[in-house]
Design a protein around this motif. Sequence first.
Motif, PDB file in Angstrom:
ATOM      1  N   ALA A 137       2.316 -35.990 -45.201  1.00  0.00           N
ATOM      2  CA  ALA A 137       1.362 -36.693 -43.369  1.00  0.00           C
ATOM      3  C   ALA A 137       2.838 -36.948 -42.189  1.00  0.00           C
ATOM      4  O   ALA A 137       2.791 -37.566 -40.969  1.00  0.00           O
ATOM      5  CB  ALA A 137       1.015 -38.178 -43.942  1.00  0.00           C
ATOM      6  N   ALA A 138       3.847 -37.890 -43.114  1.00  0.00           N
ATOM      7  CA  ALA A 138       5.456 -37.579 -42.292  1.00  0.00           C
ATOM      8  C   ALA A 138       5.389 -36.401 -41.122  1.00  0.00           C
ATOM      9  O   ALA A 138       5.130 -36.606 -40.273  1.00  0.00           O
ATOM     10  CB  ALA A 138       5.951 -38.397 -43.252  1.00  0.00           C
ATOM     11  N   GLU A 139       5.005 -35.457 -41.408  1.00  0.00           N
ATOM     12  CA  GLU A 139       5.197 -33.941 -40.477  1.00  0.00           C
ATOM     13  C   GLU A 139       3.047 -33.942 -39.743  1.00  0.00           C
ATOM     14  O   GLU A 139       3.471 -34.044 -38.044  1.00  0.00           O
ATOM     15  CB  GLU A 139       5.105 -32.963 -41.781  1.00  0.00           C
ATOM     16  N   LEU A 140       2.669 -34.573 -40.947  1.00  0.00           N
ATOM     17  CA  LEU A 140       2.177 -34.236 -39.449  1.00  0.00           C
ATOM     18  C   LEU A 140       0.942 -35.979 -38.504  1.00  0.00           C
ATOM     19  O   LEU A 140       0.277 -35.625 -37.280  1.00  0.00           O
ATOM     20  CB  LEU A 140       0.082 -34.316 -40.362  1.00  0.00           C
TER      21      LEU A 140
ATOM     22  N   LYS B 294       3.385 -35.406 -34.336  1.00  0.00           N
ATOM     23  CA  LYS B 294       2.006 -35.080 -32.619  1.00  0.00           C
ATOM     24  C   LYS B 294       1.217 -36.093 -32.069  1.00  0.00           C
ATOM     25  O   LYS B 294       1.167 -36.765 -31.754  1.00  0.00           O
ATOM     26  CB  LYS B 294       1.164 -33.796 -33.078  1.00  0.00           C
ATOM     27  N   PRO B 295       0.365 -36.917 -33.089  1.00  0.00           N
ATOM     28  CA  PRO B 295      -0.691 -38.299 -33.182  1.00  0.00           C
ATOM     29  C   PRO B 295       0.227 -39.714 -32.205  1.00  0.00           C
ATOM     30  O   PRO B 295       0.009 -39.864 -31.046  1.00  0.00           O
ATOM     31  CB  PRO B 295      -1.808 -38.709 -34.411  1.00  0.00           C
ATOM     32  N   ILE B 296       1.661 -39.914 -33.016  1.00  0.00           N
ATOM     33  CA  ILE B 296       2.494 -40.679 -32.671  1.00  0.00           C
ATOM     34  C   ILE B 296       3.053 -40.471 -30.850  1.00  0.00           C
ATOM     35  O   ILE B 296       2.849 -41.520 -30.384  1.00  0.00           O
ATOM     36  CB  ILE B 296       3.197 -41.158 -33.461  1.00  0.00           C
ATOM     37  N   ALA B 297       3.320 -38.837 -30.434  1.00  0.00           N
ATOM     38  CA  ALA B 297       3.786 -38.976 -29.347  1.00  0.00           C
ATOM     39  C   ALA B 297       2.224 -38.786 -28.454  1.00  0.00           C
ATOM     40  O   ALA B 297       3.046 -39.229 -27.388  1.00  0.00           O
ATOM     41  CB  ALA B 297       4.480 -36.928 -29.741  1.00  0.00           C
ATOM     42  N   ALA B 298       1.629 -38.202 -29.509  1.00  0.00           N
ATOM     43  CA  ALA B 298       0.361 -39.075 -28.181  1.00  0.00           C
ATOM     44  C   ALA B 298      -0.005 -40.029 -27.538  1.00  0.00           C
ATOM     45  O   ALA B 298      -0.132 -39.700 -26.247  1.00  0.00           O
ATOM     46  CB  ALA B 298      -0.845 -37.936 -28.595  1.00  0.00           C
ATOM     47  N   VAL B 299       0.098 -40.967 -28.354  1.00  0.00           N
ATOM     48  CA  VAL B 299      -0.526 -41.920 -28.101  1.00  0.00           C
ATOM     49  C   VAL B 299       0.909 -42.583 -27.259  1.00  0.00           C
ATOM     50  O   VAL B 299       1.023 -43.967 -26.240  1.00  0.00           O
ATOM     51  CB  VAL B 299      -0.664 -42.950 -28.977  1.00  0.00           C
ATOM     52  N   LYS B 300       1.871 -42.258 -27.436  1.00  0.00           N
ATOM     53  CA  LYS B 300       2.961 -42.663 -26.670  1.00  0.00           C
ATOM     54  C   LYS B 300       2.862 -42.348 -25.189  1.00  0.00           C
ATOM     55  O   LYS B 300       2.833 -42.887 -24.008  1.00  0.00           O
ATOM     56  CB  LYS B 300       4.356 -42.323 -27.155  1.00  0.00           C
TER      57      LYS B 300
ATOM     58  N   PHE C 174       1.620 -47.471 -34.660  1.00  0.00           N
ATOM     59  CA  PHE C 174       2.827 -46.785 -34.515  1.00  0.00           C
ATOM     60  C   PHE C 174       3.714 -47.718 -35.477  1.00  0.00           C
ATOM     61  O   PHE C 174       4.258 -46.475 -36.690  1.00  0.00           O
ATOM     62  CB  PHE C 174       3.827 -47.061 -33.485  1.00  0.00           C
ATOM     63  N   ASN C 175       3.284 -48.889 -36.387  1.00  0.00           N
ATOM     64  CA  ASN C 175       3.764 -49.118 -37.737  1.00  0.00           C
ATOM     65  C   ASN C 175       3.686 -48.165 -38.243  1.00  0.00           C
ATOM     66  O   ASN C 175       4.495 -48.346 -39.469  1.00  0.00           O
ATOM     67  CB  ASN C 175       3.939 -50.619 -37.800  1.00  0.00           C
ATOM     68  N   TRP C 176       2.487 -48.626 -38.629  1.00  0.00           N
ATOM     69  CA  TRP C 176       2.377 -47.710 -39.742  1.00  0.00           C
ATOM     70  C   TRP C 176       2.425 -46.515 -39.606  1.00  0.00           C
ATOM     71  O   TRP C 176       2.946 -45.692 -40.908  1.00  0.00           O
ATOM     72  CB  TRP C 176       0.367 -47.710 -40.071  1.00  0.00           C
ATOM     73  N   MET C 177       2.389 -44.989 -38.807  1.00  0.00           N
ATOM     74  CA  MET C 177       2.453 -43.744 -38.357  1.00  0.00           C
ATOM     75  C   MET C 177       3.512 -43.688 -39.122  1.00  0.00           C
ATOM     76  O   MET C 177       4.305 -42.429 -39.253  1.00  0.00           O
ATOM     77  CB  MET C 177       1.850 -43.570 -36.862  1.00  0.00           C
TER      78      MET C 177
ATOM     79  N   GLY D 110      -7.059 -32.313 -36.088  1.00  0.00           N
ATOM     80  CA  GLY D 110      -6.919 -31.927 -34.969  1.00  0.00           C
ATOM     81  C   GLY D 110      -6.704 -31.710 -34.623  1.00  0.00           C
ATOM     82  O   GLY D 110      -6.547 -30.477 -33.716  1.00  0.00           O
ATOM     83  N   TYR D 111      -4.778 -32.322 -34.436  1.00  0.00           N
ATOM     84  CA  TYR D 111      -3.694 -31.366 -33.915  1.00  0.00           C
ATOM     85  C   TYR D 111      -3.493 -30.016 -34.582  1.00  0.00           C
ATOM     86  O   TYR D 111      -2.661 -29.094 -34.380  1.00  0.00           O
ATOM     87  CB  TYR D 111      -2.986 -31.839 -33.987  1.00  0.00           C
ATOM     88  N   PHE D 112      -3.601 -30.402 -36.147  1.00  0.00           N
ATOM     89  CA  PHE D 112      -2.883 -28.867 -37.052  1.00  0.00           C
ATOM     90  C   PHE D 112      -3.905 -27.875 -36.929  1.00  0.00           C
ATOM     91  O   PHE D 112      -3.180 -26.891 -36.809  1.00  0.00           O
ATOM     92  CB  PHE D 112      -2.767 -29.656 -38.507  1.00  0.00           C
ATOM     93  N   ASN D 113      -5.343 -28.413 -36.944  1.00  0.00           N
ATOM     94  CA  ASN D 113      -6.374 -27.248 -36.869  1.00  0.00           C
ATOM     95  C   ASN D 113      -6.391 -26.512 -35.363  1.00  0.00           C
ATOM     96  O   ASN D 113      -7.061 -25.312 -34.909  1.00  0.00           O
ATOM     97  CB  ASN D 113      -7.710 -27.742 -37.968  1.00  0.00           C
ATOM     98  N   THR D 114      -6.731 -27.328 -34.542  1.00  0.00           N
ATOM     99  CA  THR D 114      -6.968 -27.004 -33.302  1.00  0.00           C
ATOM    100  C   THR D 114      -6.004 -27.098 -32.611  1.00  0.00           C
ATOM    101  O   THR D 114      -6.392 -26.322 -31.028  1.00  0.00           O
ATOM    102  CB  THR D 114      -8.288 -27.491 -32.530  1.00  0.00           C
ATOM    103  N   GLY D 115      -4.564 -27.728 -32.746  1.00  0.00           N
ATOM    104  CA  GLY D 115      -3.828 -27.847 -31.462  1.00  0.00           C
ATOM    105  C   GLY D 115      -4.161 -28.845 -30.348  1.00  0.00           C
ATOM    106  O   GLY D 115      -2.990 -29.028 -29.745  1.00  0.00           O
TER     107      GLY D 115
END
Length: 902
Positions: free
Chosen positions: A398-401, A404-410, A426-429, A533-538
């Motif tokens: 999960a840390a690797e996956l 991209k979500p962290i970067a997308a929200v930022k 952010f704290n959880w992710m 979403g990011y892993f499977n569809t980019g």
Amino acid sequence: MSTELDKTFDPAEIEARWYAHWEDNGLFRPARPDAEPYTIVNPPPNVTGSLHIGHALDNTLQDVMIRYERLRGKDALWVVGTDHAGIATQMVVERQLEAQQDKRTNYSREDFVAKVWEWKEESGGTITRQLRRLGCSMDWSREQFTMDPHFTDAVLKVFVDLYNKGLIYRDKRLVNWDPKLKTAISDLEVETQDVKGSFWHFKYPLADGVTTAEGKDYLVVATTRPETMLADMAVAVHPDDERYASVVGKDILQPITGRRFKVVADEHADPALGSGCVKITPGHDFNDFEVGKRAGFAPGEMLNMLDAEANVCQTADGLVPEEFVGLHRFKRDGVDGARELVVARMKELGFLIPHVTRDKDGEPVEHDAEPRTIATPFGDRGGVVIEPWLTDQWYVDAAELSKKPIAAVKSGEIEIVPKTWEKTFFNWMENIQPWCVSRQLWWGHRIPAWYDVDGKAYVAMTEAEAQAQAGEGVALTRDEDVLDTWFSSALWPFATLGWPDNADLLAKHYPNNLLISGFDILFFWDARMMMAGYFNTGQAPWPKLYLHGLVRAADGQKMSKSKGNVVDPLGLIDQYGADALRFFMAAMESQGRDIKMDDRRIEGYRNFATKLWNATRFCQANGIGASETLAAPAASHAVNRWIIGEVVETKDALDKALGELRFDAAANTIYHFVWDRFCDWYLELIKGQIDDETKAVAGWVLDQILVMLHPFMPFITEELWSKQGERAHYPLITAKWPEPGASVDAEAKAEIDWLIALTSATRTAKNELGIAPGAKLAAFVPSPSPLGKRVVEANGAAIERLARLTPVTFGEAPAGAAMQIAAGEDEFVIPLEGVIDIEAEKARLAKALETSAKEAKSLEGRLSNANFVERAKPEAVEKARADHAHHVAETERLKAALARLG
């Protein structure tokens, strides 16, 4: 031609009829191949579920948005479906078997799964029927289920792809084990409860004559879980604790098992807590697991002392005394468990350190343990204490996956509304742990892994592909486990659109436009959809995530069955109608704040629907029917030009509010337009002068109201729309959002607002002075403004009818007692001689003023008392504040009334 409405508004009859019409005619997703797409997926409710008040809120907000965008001409797709709910569904079917003195293990896996499918077909559609009661305009023609064949294929593909990229792996780690369900569960499915327990202190003897710096030949350890000492593998002390520096690396003995192990230095041990020594059981405690790894133990070497049902089993080193093997971890059905026997044996051996208290005479009293309130983990489904258990499971990196979500929200690529949730996200992710995705169940997506005799895994979509990997003649056995339900639901935004096969639907409707969910599933589901979403569809699954609050009981408490304060939304629909409940949900939803249930507010919105019903009946009685134009009709009368401008402003405010997902602002905008501007003023202003122009304008305005209100109250608006004219091929659900093609007429607005202000001020003043509402009074305007003069001259009949002022004279008023009121810049003087007893009225007002002022002061004193505010019941404080506000307002009103009398 309009069709005459019944005298009374009956929601039940209307709701059943219109929902069937919409669904039967495919109106939830009309064919719009060239239209701009708008897509929402509903959080798939458990197939075992029934509609609760949280579902009512969640789905109302989604339906508001989907109906709004459908009216705006978009290809609006609301994806609907249910989740197979692995644990919950298997529990339901197992309970059914138990009721028949039967059990799951009497069947083969295939036969049991067939029984689950049988249950799903017969009983699994409860919540989808209930969503229809709420008016949810979902695309039922494409209803999805997370165990549908195409969905299963997508799940297996994602597992295989993640495995091939090294992002899914098998590992031996501690998991949250539910001994009742006999499966691993995630951290998010663990509920911590405060339980009254005990804190025991024990001596562990040092081996080989070793002593501490203080000369003691033992270390003291304390624990709330003495049974786990059967699998202890070390005692930890802090590396800087000088008391124990000399014994680090030395051997120590566990008295019951005789197991010999080391004293290790680890920062997990806190010198300030108790003795500073911590017993380490790496196979049954998450902190100890990490200490054990740092001490050099591989997970495969860590001792396990419990079986899947939390009964004691023999450890790998064979040192657990036989009298313990087979005992449950806790006392059960009056029979002592491992915990009680461990304490008894340690006491007999002289290694229990008693907890000493004093009796009333000051004499010492010994107890086996110190009472403690302990934060204890329970499984949210099984309802028993969770056991950290060392097993082989499948994990997602999960840390690797999450990167991209962290970067997308930022970056703002994904917007979380309200923004205040970003910090929690952010704290959880950023501290996310590996995600255990295997479950020891029979119902669910079976993990696509096969093992050879040496335990090597071959991961593939099919057994044939796995066999090809292993080679001909290699015997393979299928993994028994299934995947965590949240693993499959993470694919919901794209797998429901046919991914990876249905390219056309996917290209048009993915990414979705918006996700609406409760904040409580931000990590269960929302964050995992981002990862998938990011892993499977980019791509991100959606650009915006809206998190709403909880619906709480009227007193602000969280609803729970144990408290008996759960509210049934279906009961509210039966009582007030779906439209009223929906409007309440939208009007109270204020960007994530929790909503307090309030039946009176729901009843108020039922009254709002009735007011609109009666207003439409008034229109019909006066020959006002459906409009034939999308644009506003031509208008010359000020009142008609004014109401057209009010529609323009309301439509713009609605668009802004819904664009910003301010559901409360949107609901209140349309509510006040309908109730205040249209029903209370416009219909009053046009009485007695309903000519052809006014009929056209009034019919057009009512149409705009029905369209703008439709997302919130779909049933009554569709009924009124259909009864206002013959529009069989143009139902409201697929009508067009307002395009008035007009602007606000400033002159008309000023004129009618002035007239409304005059009427309101006159009515308020009469009320304050106890003058009958119907009493006609003469009025004088000493210095009329151009606007005031124009309005009075043009609207004399309306002023007499509404404000009950006649005649209105431009000039000075005669001397004597009078009340003054204002409209815009104009001051009106209304003589009161002969209308009321001036002195008696002054005396009455003065007495009432004194009473209210005294009450306000008393309440102010009470509210400024910190003891009262902090210690009184919340409802008492709330009532005091409300009473104080009332008396302050009443004081100001009475002062103004006295001032009017001069």
